[in-house]
Design an enzyme around this catalytic site. Structure first.
Site, short mmCIF file in Angstrom:
data_model
loop_
_atom_site.label_atom_id
_atom_site.label_comp_id
_atom_site.label_asym_id
_atom_site.label_seq_id
_atom_site.Cartn_x
_atom_site.Cartn_y
_atom_site.Cartn_z
CD1 TRP A 102 -2.47 -1.95 1.48
CD2 TRP A 102 -3.37 -0.20 0.45
NE1 TRP A 102 -3.74 -2.28 1.15
CE2 TRP A 102 -4.33 -1.22 0.52
CE3 TRP A 102 -3.70 1.01 -0.16
CZ2 TRP A 102 -5.62 -1.06 0.00
CZ3 TRP A 102 -4.99 1.16 -0.67
CH2 TRP A 102 -5.92 0.13 -0.58
CB SER B 34 0.15 -1.10 7.95
OG SER B 34 0.90 -0.21 7.15
CG PHE B 35 -4.23 -5.79 10.07
CD1 PHE B 35 -4.82 -5.07 11.11
CD2 PHE B 35 -4.37 -7.17 10.07
CE1 PHE B 35 -5.53 -5.72 12.10
CE2 PHE B 35 -5.08 -7.82 11.06
CZ PHE B 35 -5.66 -7.10 12.10
CD GLU B 36 -2.31 -7.57 5.91
OE1 GLU B 36 -3.53 -7.76 6.05
OE2 GLU B 36 -1.84 -6.46 5.55
CB VAL C 207 -1.73 3.84 7.88
CG1 VAL C 207 -3.25 3.69 7.95
CG2 VAL C 207 -1.04 2.49 8.06
CB THR D 281 -14.10 4.61 7.39
OG1 THR D 281 -12.84 3.98 7.09
CG2 THR D 281 -14.89 4.85 6.11
CG HIS E 165 -9.69 0.62 7.52
ND1 HIS E 165 -9.91 -0.70 7.81
CD2 HIS E 165 -8.57 0.68 6.77
CE1 HIS E 165 -8.95 -1.43 7.25
NE2 HIS E 165 -8.13 -0.61 6.61
NE ARG F 114 5.29 13.20 9.84
CZ ARG F 114 4.72 14.38 9.67
NH1 ARG F 114 4.61 14.90 8.46
NH2 ARG F 114 4.24 15.06 10.69
#
Length: 169
Positions: free
Chosen positions: A31, A63-65, A93, A98, A100, A139
């Site tokens: 992502w 990123s969740f993984e 992210v 939402t 999420h 950044r």
């Protein structure tokens, strides 16, 4: 807002050159590819400058993984010659409309934190949590330094820290 330049010692690499190259691995997300590639480029530049070795570069969907992948990477390389001495988790992210964003940021933060309590190698949090894409570029060489470079420096400092502890025992 705090900036990396506010703490010069954070960016000091003078004690990171070693006779035995430091080894780190990178797990990164698919992502927000342009942002993540810039993080990777900064990390690679630091490793090249300091003759550190990136043992693995592995992609995951999001990123969740990241925590799962970092854990699996360590489990598959543990005890092998050339196993990484630190792992960096890179992702970006970006807030949407939402909740999420909040769930993903909280999950990846808690996941990386948990890994740092159970794995014998440090896992460096290199995930940018952003309100918009412009903040990413601030950044990645802008007013807030380069978070890819900073993550690599942090990983190498933690490797040095771990090596020093081993020498004391």
């Amino acid at each position: 807002m705090a900036q990396s330049t506010d703490s010069r010692s954070l960016l000091d690499t003078t004690q990171l050159r070693t006779d035995v190259p430091m080894r780190l691995a990178v797990v990164y997300t698919e992502w927000n590819e342009q942002i993540v590639v810039a993080l990777l480029d900064g990390c690679t530049a630091v490793c090249d400058e300091l003759q550190a070795v990136i043992t693995h570069k592995l992609a995951v969907p999001g990123s969740f993984e990241l925590p799962f992948a970092c854990n699996q990477l360590w489990r598959q390389t543990e005890g092998q010659p050339g196993a990484p001495e630190a792992i960096i988790a890179f992702g970006a992210v970006i807030r949407g409309g939402t909740p999420h964003f909040d769930y993903v940021c909280q999950a990846v933060t808690q996941g990386v934190t948990a890994l740092n309590t159970v794995l014998p190698v440090p896992v460096i949090f290199g995930v940018l949590t952003l309100d918009n894409e412009a903040q990413a570029w601030e950044r990645l060489g802008g007013t807030h330094g380069h978070k890819g470079r900073e993550a690599a420096i942090t990983a190498l400092k933690m490797i040095r820290f771990s090596r020093e502890l081993k020498m004391e025992n």
